[in-house]
Design an enzyme around this catalytic site. Structure first.
Site, PDB file in Angstrom:
ATOM      1  N   ASN A 171       0.888  -1.171   0.000  1.00  6.73           N
ATOM      2  CA  ASN A 171       0.000   0.000   0.000  1.00  6.73           C
ATOM      3  C   ASN A 171       0.923   1.216   0.000  1.00  6.73           C
ATOM      4  OD1 ASN A 171      -1.753   2.081   0.472  1.00  6.73           O
ATOM      5  ND2 ASN A 171      -2.366   1.415   2.526  1.00  6.73           N
ATOM      6  N   LYS A 201       0.237   4.258  -0.319  1.00  3.60           N
ATOM      7  CA  LYS A 201      -0.367   5.474   0.255  1.00  3.60           C
ATOM      8  C   LYS A 201      -0.122   6.670  -0.681  1.00  3.60           C
ATOM      9  CE  LYS A 201      -0.048   3.266   4.701  1.00  3.60           C
ATOM     10  NZ  LYS A 201       0.038   3.336   6.140  1.00  3.60           N
ATOM     11  N   HIS A 239      -9.304   1.133   4.920  1.00  2.00           N
ATOM     12  CA  HIS A 239      -8.039   1.355   5.613  1.00  2.00           C
ATOM     13  C   HIS A 239      -8.276   2.288   6.807  1.00  2.00           C
ATOM     14  CE1 HIS A 239      -3.960   2.565   6.493  1.00  2.00           C
ATOM     15  NE2 HIS A 239      -3.580   1.466   5.869  1.00  2.00           N
ATOM     16  N   GLU A 267      -6.675   4.718   7.871  1.00  2.00           N
ATOM     17  CA  GLU A 267      -6.482   6.142   7.564  1.00  2.00           C
ATOM     18  C   GLU A 267      -7.736   6.728   6.916  1.00  2.00           C
ATOM     19  OE1 GLU A 267      -2.789   5.568   5.446  1.00  2.00           O
ATOM     20  OE2 GLU A 267      -1.878   4.967   7.340  1.00  2.00           O
ATOM     21  N   GLU A 327      -5.011  -4.873  10.460  1.00  2.00           N
ATOM     22  CA  GLU A 327      -3.970  -3.860  10.656  1.00  2.00           C
ATOM     23  C   GLU A 327      -4.218  -3.112  11.960  1.00  2.00           C
ATOM     24  OE1 GLU A 327      -2.155  -2.671   6.600  1.00  2.00           O
ATOM     25  OE2 GLU A 327      -3.877  -1.393   6.940  1.00  2.00           O
ATOM     26  N   GLY A 336       2.926   2.351  10.656  1.00  2.00           N
ATOM     27  CA  GLY A 336       3.867   3.469  10.505  1.00  2.00           C
ATOM     28  C   GLY A 336       4.629   3.811  11.777  1.00  2.00           C
TER      29      GLY A 336
HETATM   30  P1  13P Z   1       3.346   0.469   7.474  1.00  2.00           P
HETATM   31  O1  13P Z   1       3.823  -0.832   6.890  1.00  2.00           O
HETATM   32  O2  13P Z   1       4.084   1.665   6.974  1.00  2.00           O
HETATM   33  O3  13P Z   1       3.277   0.387   8.982  1.00  2.00           O
HETATM   34  O4  13P Z   1       1.843   0.679   6.966  1.00  2.00           O
HETATM   35  C1  13P Z   1       0.940  -0.371   7.076  1.00  2.00           C
HETATM   36  C2  13P Z   1      -0.287  -0.038   6.338  1.00  2.00           C
HETATM   37  O5  13P Z   1      -1.021   0.865   6.693  1.00  2.00           O
HETATM   38  C3  13P Z   1      -0.580  -0.805   5.116  1.00  2.00           C
HETATM   39  O6  13P Z   1      -1.872  -0.588   4.681  1.00  2.00           O
END
Ligand code: 13P
Length: 257
Positions: free
Chosen positions: A9, A11, A102, A104, A174, A180
Protein backbone atom coordinates in the site's frame (compact mmCIF):
# COMPACT_ATOMS: atom_id res chain seq x y z
CA UNK A 1 -6.43 -23.55 -0.97
CA UNK A 2 -5.90 -19.95 -0.01
CA UNK A 3 -3.15 -17.92 -1.60
CA UNK A 4 -0.24 -16.21 0.08
CA UNK A 5 -0.28 -12.49 -0.71
CA UNK A 6 2.34 -9.77 -0.42
CA UNK A 7 0.49 -6.51 -1.02
CA UNK A 8 2.02 -3.05 -1.01
CA UNK A 9 0.00 0.00 0.00
CA UNK A 10 2.01 2.92 -1.30
CA UNK A 11 -0.37 5.47 0.26
CA UNK A 12 0.12 9.06 -1.01
CA UNK A 13 3.67 8.56 -2.26
CA UNK A 14 5.41 8.64 -5.67
CA UNK A 15 4.85 10.76 -8.75
CA UNK A 16 3.99 9.00 -12.01
CA UNK A 17 7.62 8.59 -13.05
CA UNK A 18 8.78 7.56 -9.60
CA UNK A 19 5.99 4.98 -9.48
CA UNK A 20 6.83 3.48 -12.87
CA UNK A 21 10.51 3.29 -11.94
CA UNK A 22 9.69 1.60 -8.65
CA UNK A 23 7.55 -1.05 -10.35
CA UNK A 24 10.21 -1.66 -13.02
CA UNK A 25 12.84 -1.95 -10.35
CA UNK A 26 10.79 -4.41 -8.31
CA UNK A 27 9.93 -6.55 -11.34
CA UNK A 28 13.57 -6.83 -12.35
CA UNK A 29 14.59 -7.73 -8.79
CA UNK A 30 11.82 -10.36 -8.77
CA UNK A 31 13.24 -11.78 -12.02
CA UNK A 32 16.67 -12.05 -10.40
CA UNK A 33 15.18 -13.47 -7.23
CA UNK A 34 12.01 -15.36 -8.19
CA UNK A 35 9.72 -16.66 -5.43
CA UNK A 36 9.66 -20.44 -5.09
CA UNK A 37 5.84 -20.46 -5.28
CA UNK A 38 3.81 -20.22 -8.51
CA UNK A 39 1.00 -17.77 -9.30
CA UNK A 40 -1.65 -20.14 -7.87
CA UNK A 41 0.14 -20.09 -4.54
CA UNK A 42 1.44 -16.53 -4.21
CA UNK A 43 0.26 -13.11 -5.39
CA UNK A 44 2.13 -9.83 -5.35
CA UNK A 45 -0.11 -6.75 -5.39
CA UNK A 46 0.96 -3.15 -5.93
CA UNK A 47 -1.51 -0.75 -4.33
CA UNK A 48 -0.35 2.40 -6.04
CA UNK A 49 -1.84 5.88 -6.34
CA UNK A 50 -4.65 6.00 -8.93
CA UNK A 51 -2.46 7.85 -11.45
CA UNK A 52 0.02 4.95 -11.55
CA UNK A 53 -2.38 2.06 -12.05
CA UNK A 54 -2.65 2.18 -15.81
CA UNK A 55 1.10 2.36 -16.48
CA UNK A 56 1.60 -0.22 -13.76
CA UNK A 57 -0.79 -2.55 -15.59
CA UNK A 58 1.32 -2.35 -18.73
CA UNK A 59 4.45 -3.18 -16.76
CA UNK A 60 3.01 -6.13 -14.79
CA UNK A 61 0.84 -7.65 -17.53
CA UNK A 62 3.45 -10.25 -18.50
CA UNK A 63 3.71 -11.60 -14.96
CA UNK A 64 0.69 -13.64 -13.78
CA UNK A 65 1.83 -13.40 -10.17
CA UNK A 66 1.65 -9.60 -10.04
CA UNK A 67 -1.60 -7.58 -9.81
CA UNK A 68 -2.51 -3.93 -9.39
CA UNK A 69 -4.80 -2.47 -6.71
CA UNK A 70 -6.41 0.88 -6.02
CA UNK A 71 -6.20 2.19 -2.46
CA UNK A 72 -9.80 3.38 -2.30
CA UNK A 73 -12.97 3.83 -4.34
CA UNK A 74 -16.12 5.89 -3.90
CA UNK A 75 -19.36 4.52 -2.47
CA UNK A 76 -21.56 5.61 -5.42
CA UNK A 77 -21.51 4.29 -8.98
CA UNK A 78 -21.13 7.62 -10.83
CA UNK A 79 -22.25 11.21 -10.89
CA UNK A 80 -21.57 14.60 -9.36
CA UNK A 81 -18.89 13.66 -6.82
CA UNK A 82 -16.03 15.93 -7.81
CA UNK A 83 -12.65 14.36 -7.36
CA UNK A 84 -13.84 10.85 -6.50
CA UNK A 85 -12.95 7.65 -8.38
CA UNK A 86 -15.56 4.97 -9.06
CA UNK A 87 -15.14 1.21 -9.08
CA UNK A 88 -15.89 1.02 -12.82
CA UNK A 89 -13.11 3.56 -13.46
CA UNK A 90 -10.71 1.40 -11.47
CA UNK A 91 -11.90 -1.74 -13.22
CA UNK A 92 -11.34 -0.07 -16.62
CA UNK A 93 -7.60 0.25 -15.86
CA UNK A 94 -7.28 -3.52 -15.51
CA UNK A 95 -6.70 -3.41 -11.74
CA UNK A 96 -8.16 -6.47 -10.00
CA UNK A 97 -8.11 -5.35 -6.35
CA UNK A 98 -9.20 -2.38 -4.27
CA UNK A 99 -8.26 -1.65 -0.67
CA UNK A 100 -11.38 -0.75 1.32
CA UNK A 101 -11.65 0.49 4.90
CA UNK A 102 -8.04 1.36 5.61
CA UNK A 103 -7.77 2.90 9.10
CA UNK A 104 -6.48 6.14 7.56
CA UNK A 105 -9.71 6.40 5.54
CA UNK A 106 -11.81 5.57 8.60
CA UNK A 107 -9.94 8.16 10.70
CA UNK A 108 -9.29 11.11 8.35
CA UNK A 109 -12.25 10.70 5.99
CA UNK A 110 -14.78 9.44 8.56
CA UNK A 111 -15.73 6.35 6.60
CA UNK A 112 -18.45 4.44 8.42
CA UNK A 113 -19.27 0.72 8.48
CA UNK A 114 -22.27 1.47 6.23
CA UNK A 115 -20.23 3.39 3.70
CA UNK A 116 -17.63 0.61 3.59
CA UNK A 117 -20.38 -1.97 3.06
CA UNK A 118 -21.56 0.05 0.04
CA UNK A 119 -18.02 0.21 -1.34
CA UNK A 120 -17.63 -3.54 -0.91
CA UNK A 121 -20.92 -4.17 -2.75
CA UNK A 122 -20.00 -1.88 -5.63
CA UNK A 123 -16.53 -3.39 -5.95
CA UNK A 124 -17.96 -6.92 -6.15
CA UNK A 125 -20.66 -5.81 -8.59
CA UNK A 126 -17.92 -4.56 -10.92
CA UNK A 127 -15.75 -7.60 -10.45
CA UNK A 128 -13.07 -5.98 -8.30
CA UNK A 129 -11.78 -7.88 -5.27
CA UNK A 130 -11.84 -5.93 -2.01
CA UNK A 131 -8.90 -6.07 0.39
CA UNK A 132 -10.93 -5.19 3.44
CA UNK A 133 -9.01 -3.65 6.35
CA UNK A 134 -9.88 -3.91 10.02
CA UNK A 135 -7.99 -3.29 13.24
CA UNK A 136 -8.07 -1.52 16.58
CA UNK A 137 -6.48 1.59 18.03
CA UNK A 138 -4.18 1.30 21.03
CA UNK A 139 -6.77 2.43 23.58
CA UNK A 140 -9.12 -0.33 22.44
CA UNK A 141 -6.42 -2.96 22.88
CA UNK A 142 -5.58 -1.55 26.29
CA UNK A 143 -9.23 -1.95 27.28
CA UNK A 144 -9.09 -5.49 25.92
CA UNK A 145 -12.04 -4.88 23.58
CA UNK A 146 -10.07 -5.40 20.35
CA UNK A 147 -11.73 -8.72 19.49
CA UNK A 148 -15.17 -7.14 19.82
CA UNK A 149 -14.20 -4.20 17.66
CA UNK A 150 -12.70 -6.30 14.84
CA UNK A 151 -15.76 -8.58 14.97
CA UNK A 152 -18.03 -5.55 14.60
CA UNK A 153 -15.98 -4.08 11.72
CA UNK A 154 -16.23 -7.37 9.82
CA UNK A 155 -19.87 -8.07 10.66
CA UNK A 156 -21.14 -4.59 9.81
CA UNK A 157 -19.39 -4.20 6.46
CA UNK A 158 -19.06 -7.78 5.17
CA UNK A 159 -21.50 -10.21 6.74
CA UNK A 160 -24.43 -9.14 4.57
CA UNK A 161 -22.59 -10.88 1.72
CA UNK A 162 -23.49 -14.37 0.61
CA UNK A 163 -20.82 -17.09 0.58
CA UNK A 164 -20.29 -16.86 -3.20
CA UNK A 165 -19.45 -13.15 -2.96
CA UNK A 166 -17.38 -13.61 0.17
CA UNK A 167 -14.99 -15.86 -1.75
CA UNK A 168 -13.67 -12.70 -3.46
CA UNK A 169 -12.77 -10.96 -0.20
CA UNK A 170 -9.25 -10.64 1.19
CA UNK A 171 -9.05 -9.46 4.81
CA UNK A 172 -6.19 -7.36 6.18
CA UNK A 173 -5.85 -7.09 9.96
CA UNK A 174 -3.97 -3.86 10.66
CA UNK A 175 -3.74 -2.80 14.29
CA UNK A 176 -3.65 1.01 14.13
CA UNK A 177 -0.94 1.21 16.81
CA UNK A 178 1.38 -0.78 14.54
CA UNK A 179 0.89 1.30 11.37
CA UNK A 180 3.87 3.47 10.50
CA UNK A 181 5.15 3.28 14.08
CA UNK A 182 7.89 0.65 13.79
CA UNK A 183 6.03 -1.26 16.53
CA UNK A 184 4.89 -4.52 14.94
CA UNK A 185 2.34 -6.83 16.53
CA UNK A 186 4.17 -9.86 17.87
CA UNK A 187 3.74 -13.03 15.81
CA UNK A 188 1.59 -14.35 18.69
CA UNK A 189 -0.66 -11.25 18.69
CA UNK A 190 -1.08 -11.47 14.91
CA UNK A 191 -1.79 -15.21 14.95
CA UNK A 192 -4.28 -14.83 17.82
CA UNK A 193 -6.34 -12.19 15.95
CA UNK A 194 -6.10 -13.98 12.59
CA UNK A 195 -7.34 -17.23 14.14
CA UNK A 196 -10.17 -15.28 15.78
CA UNK A 197 -11.14 -13.76 12.40
CA UNK A 198 -10.99 -17.13 10.64
CA UNK A 199 -13.21 -18.59 13.32
CA UNK A 200 -15.73 -15.77 12.80
CA UNK A 201 -15.75 -16.54 9.08
CA UNK A 202 -16.24 -20.25 9.78
CA UNK A 203 -19.26 -19.51 11.99
CA UNK A 204 -20.83 -17.31 9.31
CA UNK A 205 -19.79 -19.05 6.07
CA UNK A 206 -18.63 -22.53 7.10
CA UNK A 207 -15.14 -24.04 7.36
CA UNK A 208 -14.39 -24.20 3.62
CA UNK A 209 -14.88 -20.46 2.94
CA UNK A 210 -13.01 -19.62 6.15
CA UNK A 211 -10.11 -21.84 5.21
CA UNK A 212 -9.96 -20.42 1.65
CA UNK A 213 -9.90 -16.74 2.71
CA UNK A 214 -6.51 -15.01 2.75
CA UNK A 215 -6.01 -12.96 5.93
CA UNK A 216 -3.11 -10.51 5.74
CA UNK A 217 -1.32 -8.74 8.56
CA UNK A 218 -0.39 -5.05 8.25
CA UNK A 219 1.52 -2.70 10.52
CA UNK A 220 5.27 -2.12 10.31
CA UNK A 221 5.94 -5.29 8.29
CA UNK A 222 9.60 -5.16 7.28
CA UNK A 223 12.24 -7.19 5.49
CA UNK A 224 13.44 -8.23 8.96
CA UNK A 225 10.18 -9.37 10.58
CA UNK A 226 8.14 -10.67 7.60
CA UNK A 227 9.32 -14.30 7.76
CA UNK A 228 8.51 -14.55 11.47
CA UNK A 229 5.01 -13.12 10.94
CA UNK A 230 4.25 -15.17 7.81
CA UNK A 231 5.32 -18.41 9.53
CA UNK A 232 2.07 -18.39 11.55
CA UNK A 233 -0.63 -20.74 10.27
CA UNK A 234 -3.34 -18.07 9.96
CA UNK A 235 -1.15 -15.24 8.65
CA UNK A 236 -1.37 -15.53 4.87
CA UNK A 237 0.80 -12.55 4.04
CA UNK A 238 1.09 -8.83 4.56
CA UNK A 239 -0.32 -5.46 3.60
CA UNK A 240 2.84 -3.41 3.65
CA UNK A 241 3.16 0.37 3.78
CA UNK A 242 6.60 1.97 4.16
CA UNK A 243 8.62 -1.12 3.22
CA UNK A 244 6.66 -1.53 -0.03
CA UNK A 245 8.27 1.68 -1.31
CA UNK A 246 11.76 0.15 -1.14
CA UNK A 247 12.36 -2.37 -3.90
CA UNK A 248 14.94 -4.47 -2.04
CA UNK A 249 12.86 -4.64 1.12
CA UNK A 250 9.61 -5.48 -0.66
CA UNK A 251 11.26 -8.23 -2.73
CA UNK A 252 12.72 -9.67 0.50
CA UNK A 253 9.21 -9.58 2.01
CA UNK A 254 7.79 -11.36 -1.07
CA UNK A 255 10.47 -14.03 -0.64
CA UNK A 256 9.71 -14.47 3.07
CA UNK A 257 7.02 -17.16 2.66
P1 13P B 1 3.35 0.47 7.47
O1 13P B 1 3.82 -0.83 6.89
O2 13P B 1 4.08 1.67 6.97
O3 13P B 1 3.28 0.39 8.98
O4 13P B 1 1.84 0.68 6.97
C1 13P B 1 0.94 -0.37 7.08
C2 13P B 1 -0.29 -0.04 6.34
O5 13P B 1 -1.02 0.87 6.69
C3 13P B 1 -0.58 -0.81 5.12
O6 13P B 1 -1.87 -0.59 4.68
Amino acid sequence: MRRKIAAGNWKMNTTLNEGKELIENMLSKLDENPPKQNADELLVIFGTPFITIESGMQLVSGNPMVKMAAQNCYSEEKGAYTGEISVSMIKSTGAEYVIIGHSERREYFHESHEMLAKKVDLALKHDLKPIFCCGEKLEIREKNTHFNLVKRQIEESLFHLGAEDFKNIVIAYEPVWAIGTGVTASPEQAQEMHAFIRNLLAERYGPKVASDTSILYGGSVSAKNAAELFANPDVDGGLVGGASLKADDFVTIINSF
